[in-house]
Design a protein around this motif. Structure first.
Motif, mmCIF file in Angstrom:
data_model
loop_
_atom_site.group_PDB
_atom_site.id
_atom_site.type_symbol
_atom_site.label_atom_id
_atom_site.label_comp_id
_atom_site.label_asym_id
_atom_site.label_seq_id
_atom_site.Cartn_x
_atom_site.Cartn_y
_atom_site.Cartn_z
ATOM 1 N N HIS A 1 0.840 -1.208 0.000
ATOM 2 C CA HIS A 1 0.000 0.000 0.000
ATOM 3 C C HIS A 1 0.868 1.249 0.000
ATOM 4 N N SER A 2 1.955 1.226 0.757
ATOM 5 C CA SER A 2 2.821 2.413 0.813
ATOM 6 C C SER A 2 3.489 2.681 -0.538
ATOM 7 N N GLU A 3 3.861 1.636 -1.262
ATOM 8 C CA GLU A 3 4.450 1.824 -2.595
ATOM 9 C C GLU A 3 3.432 2.410 -3.569
ATOM 10 N N ARG A 4 2.160 2.010 -3.417
ATOM 11 C CA ARG A 4 1.113 2.558 -4.279
ATOM 12 C C ARG A 4 0.902 4.044 -3.978
ATOM 13 N N ILE A 5 1.015 4.423 -2.714
ATOM 14 C CA ILE A 5 0.887 5.838 -2.331
ATOM 15 C C ILE A 5 2.047 6.641 -2.929
ATOM 16 N N VAL A 6 3.250 6.094 -2.846
ATOM 17 C CA VAL A 6 4.429 6.760 -3.423
ATOM 18 C C VAL A 6 4.221 6.950 -4.926
ATOM 19 N N GLN A 7 3.728 5.910 -5.598
ATOM 20 C CA GLN A 7 3.494 5.996 -7.030
ATOM 21 C C GLN A 7 2.420 7.044 -7.344
ATOM 22 N N PHE A 8 1.367 7.085 -6.553
ATOM 23 C CA PHE A 8 0.310 8.082 -6.766
ATOM 24 C C PHE A 8 0.896 9.491 -6.610
ATOM 25 N N HIS A 9 1.772 9.663 -5.624
ATOM 26 C CA HIS A 9 2.407 10.967 -5.417
ATOM 27 C C HIS A 9 3.250 11.348 -6.630
ATOM 28 N N ARG A 10 3.972 10.375 -7.193
ATOM 29 C CA ARG A 10 4.754 10.651 -8.407
ATOM 30 C C ARG A 10 3.843 11.127 -9.540
ATOM 31 N N LEU A 11 2.681 10.494 -9.649
ATOM 32 C CA LEU A 11 1.735 10.887 -10.705
ATOM 33 C C LEU A 11 1.195 12.294 -10.471
ATOM 34 N N VAL A 12 0.950 12.643 -9.205
ATOM 35 C CA VAL A 12 0.514 14.014 -8.870
ATOM 36 C C VAL A 12 1.599 15.002 -9.304
ATOM 37 N N LEU A 13 2.852 14.687 -8.987
ATOM 38 C CA LEU A 13 3.964 15.557 -9.374
ATOM 39 C C LEU A 13 4.064 15.667 -10.889
ATOM 40 N N LEU A 14 3.953 14.535 -11.566
ATOM 41 C CA LEU A 14 4.039 14.518 -13.029
ATOM 42 C C LEU A 14 2.920 15.353 -13.643
ATOM 43 N N MET A 15 1.721 15.228 -13.097
ATOM 44 C CA MET A 15 0.583 15.976 -13.622
ATOM 45 C C MET A 15 0.810 17.481 -13.491
ATOM 46 N N ASN A 16 1.428 17.891 -12.408
ATOM 47 C CA ASN A 16 1.569 19.320 -12.122
ATOM 48 C C ASN A 16 2.899 19.920 -12.566
ATOM 49 N N ILE A 17 3.788 19.094 -13.085
ATOM 50 C CA ILE A 17 5.092 19.599 -13.531
ATOM 51 C C ILE A 17 4.926 20.447 -14.790
ATOM 52 N N ASP A 18 3.900 20.119 -15.566
ATOM 53 C CA ASP A 18 3.622 20.812 -16.815
ATOM 54 C C ASP A 18 2.580 21.899 -16.531
ATOM 55 N N GLN A 19 3.023 23.116 -16.360
ATOM 56 C CA GLN A 19 2.134 24.223 -15.979
ATOM 57 C C GLN A 19 1.072 24.515 -17.041
ATOM 58 N N GLU A 20 1.303 24.078 -18.271
ATOM 59 C CA GLU A 20 0.379 24.352 -19.368
ATOM 60 C C GLU A 20 -0.994 23.720 -19.154
ATOM 61 N N ASN A 21 -1.017 22.483 -18.702
ATOM 62 C CA ASN A 21 -2.278 21.771 -18.513
ATOM 63 C C ASN A 21 -2.771 21.832 -17.076
ATOM 64 N N GLU A 22 -2.169 22.684 -16.304
ATOM 65 C CA GLU A 22 -2.485 22.810 -14.895
ATOM 66 C C GLU A 22 -3.984 22.999 -14.703
ATOM 67 N N GLY A 23 -4.549 22.194 -13.836
ATOM 68 C CA GLY A 23 -5.949 22.342 -13.502
ATOM 69 C C GLY A 23 -6.899 21.798 -14.553
ATOM 70 N N SER A 24 -6.369 21.130 -15.560
ATOM 71 C CA SER A 24 -7.234 20.587 -16.598
ATOM 72 C C SER A 24 -8.074 19.448 -16.019
ATOM 73 N N PRO A 25 -9.392 19.518 -16.236
ATOM 74 C CA PRO A 25 -10.263 18.470 -15.692
ATOM 75 C C PRO A 25 -9.898 17.075 -16.204
ATOM 76 N N SER A 26 -9.431 16.991 -17.449
ATOM 77 C CA SER A 26 -9.074 15.671 -17.985
ATOM 78 C C SER A 26 -7.865 15.095 -17.248
ATOM 79 N N SER A 27 -6.926 15.938 -16.834
ATOM 80 C CA SER A 27 -5.770 15.463 -16.066
ATOM 81 C C SER A 27 -6.205 14.930 -14.710
ATOM 82 N N ALA A 28 -7.126 15.635 -14.066
ATOM 83 C CA ALA A 28 -7.623 15.194 -12.758
ATOM 84 C C ALA A 28 -8.371 13.867 -12.881
ATOM 85 N N ILE A 29 -9.175 13.736 -13.923
ATOM 86 C CA ILE A 29 -9.920 12.490 -14.147
ATOM 87 C C ILE A 29 -8.952 11.346 -14.414
#
Length: 135
Positions: free
Chosen positions: A62-90
């Motif tokens: 479970h802890s490794e899955r949390i770490v991976q989810f955190h990496r995905l959050v970082l990856l999603m937000n590293i690109d300021q262009e698509n920041e806040g895009s509903p499709s990224s959140a989905i």
């Protein structure tokens, strides 16, 4: 500790996440390459994964899955262009569910993300959210 197959699966999943709606941008590529190094994956293997994704392997820890989810959050937000895009959140929400994380925790992370600078949820906050749901 996660094995090589799980590491390749994690990286492949992140590449798929980055490629979801477009090509991988330089900033995303560099971030992914950094994760590959962190996971002890050679650059050649990383390059191969970009064109040849491996089958998803569910992480037992479970802890490794949390770490991976955190990496995905970082990856999603590293690109300021698509920041806040509903499709990224989905997309992030669906990846989290597939990893077996609770939808309440994922929803809370997505909600709280808005209140942090650059939408980067600190690791301790993220862990607390999942701990609360897991117990």
């Amino acid at each position: 500790m996660i094995n090589r197959v799980e590491k390749l699966s994690l990286l492949s999943e992140m590449i798929a996440f980055a490629k979801y709606d477009k090509d991988i941008k330089n900033i995303e590529y560099n971030f992914l390459l950094g994760v590959a190094k962190q996971l002890d994956i050679a650059r050649e293997d990383f390059e191969y994964l970009i064109e040849h994704p491996v089958t998803y392997t569910h992480l037992k820890s479970h802890s490794e899955r949390i770490v991976q989810f955190h990496r995905l959050v970082l990856l999603m937000n590293i690109d300021q262009e698509n920041e806040g895009s509903p499709s990224s959140a989905i997309k992030l929400y669906n990846f989290g569910l597939r990893m077996g994380l609770s939808h309440e925790s994922i929803t809370k992370v997505l909600y709280l993300m808005e209140s942090f600078p650059n939408k980067i949820v600190p690791p301790d906050v993220l862990i607390d959210i999942f701990k609360t749901q897991y117990n």
